[in-house]
Motif scaffolding. Structure first.
Motif, mmCIF file in Angstrom:
data_model
loop_
_atom_site.group_PDB
_atom_site.id
_atom_site.type_symbol
_atom_site.label_atom_id
_atom_site.label_comp_id
_atom_site.label_asym_id
_atom_site.label_seq_id
_atom_site.Cartn_x
_atom_site.Cartn_y
_atom_site.Cartn_z
ATOM 1 N N PHE A 73 35.452 92.646 17.192
ATOM 2 C CA PHE A 73 35.309 91.413 17.947
ATOM 3 C C PHE A 73 36.544 90.533 17.793
ATOM 4 C CE2 PHE A 73 30.404 91.540 17.678
ATOM 5 C CZ PHE A 73 30.367 92.352 18.804
ATOM 6 N N MET A 74 37.275 90.725 16.701
ATOM 7 C CA MET A 74 38.490 89.954 16.483
ATOM 8 C C MET A 74 39.706 90.666 17.062
ATOM 9 S SD MET A 74 40.074 88.437 12.926
ATOM 10 C CE MET A 74 40.078 90.043 12.122
ATOM 11 N N LYS A 75 39.865 91.934 16.737
ATOM 12 C CA LYS A 75 41.087 92.629 17.145
ATOM 13 C C LYS A 75 41.011 93.213 18.558
ATOM 14 C CE LYS A 75 40.506 97.439 15.743
ATOM 15 N NZ LYS A 75 40.891 97.909 17.097
ATOM 16 N N GLY A 76 39.795 93.610 18.988
ATOM 17 C CA GLY A 76 39.645 94.230 20.302
ATOM 18 C C GLY A 76 40.074 93.331 21.449
ATOM 19 N N PRO A 77 39.533 92.108 21.526
ATOM 20 C CA PRO A 77 39.963 91.204 22.596
ATOM 21 C C PRO A 77 41.446 90.863 22.534
ATOM 22 C CG PRO A 77 37.871 90.484 21.693
ATOM 23 C CD PRO A 77 38.371 91.587 20.800
ATOM 24 N N ILE A 78 41.987 90.751 21.302
ATOM 25 C CA ILE A 78 43.423 90.466 21.167
ATOM 26 C C ILE A 78 44.244 91.601 21.764
ATOM 27 C CG2 ILE A 78 45.314 90.184 19.517
ATOM 28 C CD1 ILE A 78 43.330 88.815 17.634
ATOM 29 N N ALA A 79 43.892 92.840 21.396
ATOM 30 C CA ALA A 79 44.642 93.994 21.890
ATOM 31 C C ALA A 79 44.522 94.129 23.402
ATOM 32 C CB ALA A 79 44.144 95.265 21.201
ATOM 33 N N ALA A 80 43.295 93.992 23.912
ATOM 34 C CA ALA A 80 43.080 94.156 25.348
ATOM 35 C C ALA A 80 43.789 93.073 26.145
ATOM 36 C CB ALA A 80 41.583 94.146 25.651
ATOM 37 N N SER A 81 43.711 91.832 25.675
ATOM 38 C CA SER A 81 44.360 90.744 26.413
ATOM 39 C C SER A 81 45.872 90.919 26.435
ATOM 40 C CB SER A 81 43.985 89.394 25.794
ATOM 41 O OG SER A 81 44.434 89.291 24.452
ATOM 42 N N ILE A 82 46.449 91.338 25.301
ATOM 43 C CA ILE A 82 47.896 91.586 25.256
ATOM 44 C C ILE A 82 48.259 92.742 26.183
ATOM 45 C CG2 ILE A 82 49.791 92.402 23.800
ATOM 46 C CD1 ILE A 82 48.497 90.905 21.474
ATOM 47 N N SER A 83 47.475 93.821 26.119
ATOM 48 C CA SER A 83 47.773 95.011 26.905
ATOM 49 C C SER A 83 47.734 94.733 28.402
ATOM 50 C CB SER A 83 46.769 96.124 26.555
ATOM 51 O OG SER A 83 47.051 97.300 27.280
ATOM 52 N N TYR A 84 46.645 94.141 28.881
ATOM 53 C CA TYR A 84 46.526 93.852 30.312
ATOM 54 C C TYR A 84 47.577 92.852 30.774
ATOM 55 C CZ TYR A 84 42.076 96.354 30.820
ATOM 56 O OH TYR A 84 41.116 97.324 30.876
ATOM 57 N N THR A 85 47.851 91.853 29.940
ATOM 58 C CA THR A 85 48.823 90.832 30.320
ATOM 59 C C THR A 85 50.232 91.412 30.407
ATOM 60 O OG1 THR A 85 47.483 89.081 29.283
ATOM 61 C CG2 THR A 85 49.808 88.597 29.694
ATOM 62 N N VAL A 86 50.614 92.197 29.401
ATOM 63 C CA VAL A 86 51.943 92.818 29.417
ATOM 64 C C VAL A 86 52.073 93.756 30.607
ATOM 65 C CG1 VAL A 86 53.489 94.423 28.205
ATOM 66 C CG2 VAL A 86 52.335 92.602 26.934
ATOM 67 N N PHE A 87 51.036 94.554 30.875
ATOM 68 C CA PHE A 87 51.091 95.469 32.027
ATOM 69 C C PHE A 87 51.302 94.699 33.323
ATOM 70 C CE2 PHE A 87 49.045 97.506 35.648
ATOM 71 C CZ PHE A 87 49.717 98.723 35.682
ATOM 72 N N ASP A 88 50.529 93.638 33.525
ATOM 73 C CA ASP A 88 50.646 92.868 34.765
ATOM 74 C C ASP A 88 52.039 92.283 34.935
ATOM 75 O OD1 ASP A 88 48.169 93.374 35.749
ATOM 76 O OD2 ASP A 88 47.359 91.361 35.470
ATOM 77 N N TYR A 89 52.572 91.705 33.868
ATOM 78 C CA TYR A 89 53.880 91.054 33.968
ATOM 79 C C TYR A 89 55.003 92.070 34.181
ATOM 80 C CZ TYR A 89 52.479 86.247 33.013
ATOM 81 O OH TYR A 89 51.941 84.989 33.119
ATOM 82 N N VAL A 90 54.979 93.164 33.428
ATOM 83 C CA VAL A 90 56.040 94.175 33.588
ATOM 84 C C VAL A 90 55.923 94.848 34.954
ATOM 85 C CG1 VAL A 90 56.989 96.333 32.685
ATOM 86 C CG2 VAL A 90 56.192 94.564 31.101
#
Length: 306
Positions: free
Chosen positions: A279-296
């Motif tokens: 619940f702590m690390k999962g949302p952090i990883a997913a939010s970073i992953s989706y955000t980086v993908f969208d921006y790149v």
């Protein structure tokens, strides 16, 4: 180039050409997304694996941070990222294939049906997870071994040791719960993120804010991981069975693994052990992953992916 139908707004569909440039941008953006996200949460991933594969050690936040602190004191900060090289070797192609496959399957369904329904959006995510996981599974086994056993010091050494002592089949132990898990996780996470983005009211030409991307990515990761978590626990036990003195036969099949965990450890302390850490690390990883993908991806092709 492949002619496909790509959404350009809040639910509309417009024929466009999915070029080799689009494909390359998906691959690069996906690889960057996976690398940044996984490197950020690597210490917590290491702790999660430690508790998941142990049938004797109960999970709590206190024990988790105690494990991390002892690791730093005894072996240094670098030990928290042990196995991260194997993670990068796996996660970069995994994330690249996953994001590329998701875009491909969405384009396929849009081209065939003229639009992307909720069911097809979920199916696209599930198929993307299956495609990526099957392609990179052996690297995931190596990463899990390197994270918990000191004698596994490099990818090459780990690979040769496992093949020589356990056989090639050991590199695919636990693949059944993995494929089931990623089909559920991929389906829900890609579906939730894509649907939230599509339903967000925007004027033509506008982009989602960083805050919204992070929030939607976190919700997507939370939903996907919460639903698929028991399969993740079973997968870890099957991948590392026998390394902690456990009988390998207990974890030889998915049914035996889940039955053993449920019988001897229960639901909360067994099948969902370490979920609160997710619940702590999962949302952090997913939010970073989706955000980086969208921006790149937007940097390469100048459009929003929905």
């Amino acid at each position: 180039a492949v002619v496909s139908t790509q959404s350009t707004g809040r639910g509309d569909t417009t024929p466009r050409t999915r070029s080799s440039h689009d494909i390359l941008s998906n691959l690069v953006a996906g690889a960057c997304a996976g690398a940044v996200a996984k490197s950020t949460i690597a210490p917590f991933d290491r702790a999660k694996i430690f508790f998941q594969v142990s049938s004797r050690q109960e999970f709590s936040y206190r024990e988790c941070f105690r494990f991390l602190i002892l690791t730093v004191r005894e072996k240094g900060y670098g030990q928290l990222w042990k196995g991260n090289s194997a993670t990068m070797v796996r996660i970069m192609p995994y994330a690249a294939i996953s994001y590329l496959a998701n875009e491909h399957y969405k384009a396929h369904f849009r081209r065939r049906e003229g639009y992307l329904s909720h069911g097809k959006r979920f199916l696209s995510g599930s198929l993307a997870g299956l495609t990526a996981s099957f392609s990179t599974y052996a690297l995931e086994v190596l990463r899990a071994r390197m994270a918990i056993k000191p004698e596994y010091v490099s990818i090459r050494q780990s690979f040769l040791h496992i093949v020589r002592t356990e056989g090639v089949a050991s590199l695919y132990r636990g693949i059944t719960p993995t494929l089931l898990g990623v089909s559920v996780y991929g389906g829900f996470s890609f579906y939730v993120f894509g649907t939230l983005k599509q339903q967000h009211p925007l004027s033509p030409g506008d982009q989602l804010t960083l805050t919204h991307r992070v929030l939607y990515g976190a919700l997507a990761g939370l939903c996907g991981q919460s639903i698929s978590y028991p399969l993740d626990v079973a997968r870890r036990r099957m991948q590392t069975g026998g390394l902690h003195g456990d009988h390998l036969e207990r974890y030889s099949t998915l049914r035996k693994t889940i039955t053993h965990i449920y019988t001897h450890e229960g639901v909360r302390k067994g099948l969902y052990k370490g979920l609160s850490l997710n619940f702590m690390k999962g949302p952090i990883a997913a939010s970073i992953s989706y955000t980086v993908f969208d921006y790149v991806n937007h940097l390469f092709v100048g459009k929003e992916s929905v």
